[in-house]
Design a protein around this motif. Structure first.
Motif, short mmCIF file in Angstrom:
data_model
loop_
_atom_site.label_atom_id
_atom_site.label_comp_id
_atom_site.label_asym_id
_atom_site.label_seq_id
_atom_site.Cartn_x
_atom_site.Cartn_y
_atom_site.Cartn_z
N UNK A 170 0.10 -1.25 0.79
CA UNK A 170 0.14 -0.12 0.02
C UNK A 170 0.70 1.32 0.02
N UNK A 171 2.06 1.23 0.27
CA UNK A 171 2.85 2.19 0.84
C UNK A 171 3.79 2.56 -0.13
N UNK A 172 3.38 1.64 -1.15
CA UNK A 172 4.53 1.92 -2.54
C UNK A 172 3.25 1.93 -3.68
N UNK A 173 2.32 1.65 -3.09
CA UNK A 173 1.29 2.56 -4.25
C UNK A 173 0.51 3.61 -3.49
N UNK A 174 0.40 3.93 -2.60
CA UNK A 174 0.88 5.56 -2.14
C UNK A 174 1.27 6.66 -2.99
N UNK A 175 2.33 5.77 -2.82
CA UNK A 175 3.68 6.98 -3.74
C UNK A 175 3.53 7.47 -4.52
N UNK A 176 3.02 6.23 -5.66
CA UNK A 176 3.39 6.36 -7.09
C UNK A 176 1.56 6.78 -7.12
N UNK A 177 0.70 6.90 -6.85
CA UNK A 177 -0.60 7.50 -7.06
C UNK A 177 -0.42 9.67 -6.48
#
Length: 203
Positions: free
Chosen positions: A154-161
């Motif tokens: 989730x953290x990497x997805x949030x960084x990308x988003x």
């Protein structure tokens, strides 16, 4: 118009993608047009259609090229980290360059509106795995419980988003949370996001 040259098929595809990327950088997705690229390279429109088929296929190839470059840059960056290190700020700079500076976010939106759908190839899985190993190592040293993999994902997805949204409509996003958004800034929003994600990954 550029002088026509004879190129190998592979060289022609690279030249077309280079020209398309220059147009994307200078004018956004709207500037990536077959006729303009053909004129830039001294090719016929038919030659570009031969190599890529449609404008949408060319845009897809261009987005994939930028994505591969981002993945390669991430791989180079994480190789230099200590076993328990997670440099979210360094990752942020790579996402910023790809999504905003190289216009990947706007290109992805253009393709999405044209009906393109990402295949979910797990392009950031090596990053997730490396970050999660670092979290496990840090937790082991601090004698904390083993972190959950889903939190890392989730953290990497949030960084990308966060970077994608900031590149596409950052001003509009900030305007949605204030009557007067003059005191709000995209860079501050990204810094806030990076700091929040870094704190979560340090847990």
């Amino acid at each position: 118009m550029a002088t026509r040259q004879r190129r190998t098929p592979q060289a022609a595809k690279f030249a077309i993608l280079d020209a398309a990327e220059r147009r994307l950088h200078d004018e956004g997705p709207e500037g990536v047009r077959i006729q303009r690229i053909a004129a830039d390279l001294g090719m016929t429109d038919a030659a570009i259609h031969y190599h890529f088929g449609t404008r949408e296929a060319l845009m897809d190839a261009l987005l994939r090229r930028i994505g591969r470059r981002l993945v390669d840059d991430i791989a180079t960056t994480i190789e230099s980290w200590a076993p328990d290190e997670i440099d979210v700020a360094a990752l942020s700079r790579l996402f910023q360059r790809a999504y905003a500076d190289e216009r990947a976010a706007r290109l992805a939106v253009w393709l999405s509106l044209a009906g393109w759908r990402p295949k979910g190839s797990g392009m950031f899985m090596p990053l997730v795995e490396r970050v999660h190993r670092a979290r496990i190592e840090a937790a082991r040293k601090a004698k904390r419980p083993t972190p959950r993999l889903s939190d890392t994902q989730y953290a990497i997805a949030l960084l990308s988003a966060a970077h994608m949204q900031a590149a596409m409509a950052g001003d509009a996003l900030l305007a949605s949370v204030a009557e007067d958004s003059k005191g709000l800034d995209n860079r501050d929003f990204l810094s806030f996001s990076v700091e929040s994600i870094a704190r979560r990954l340090a847990e």
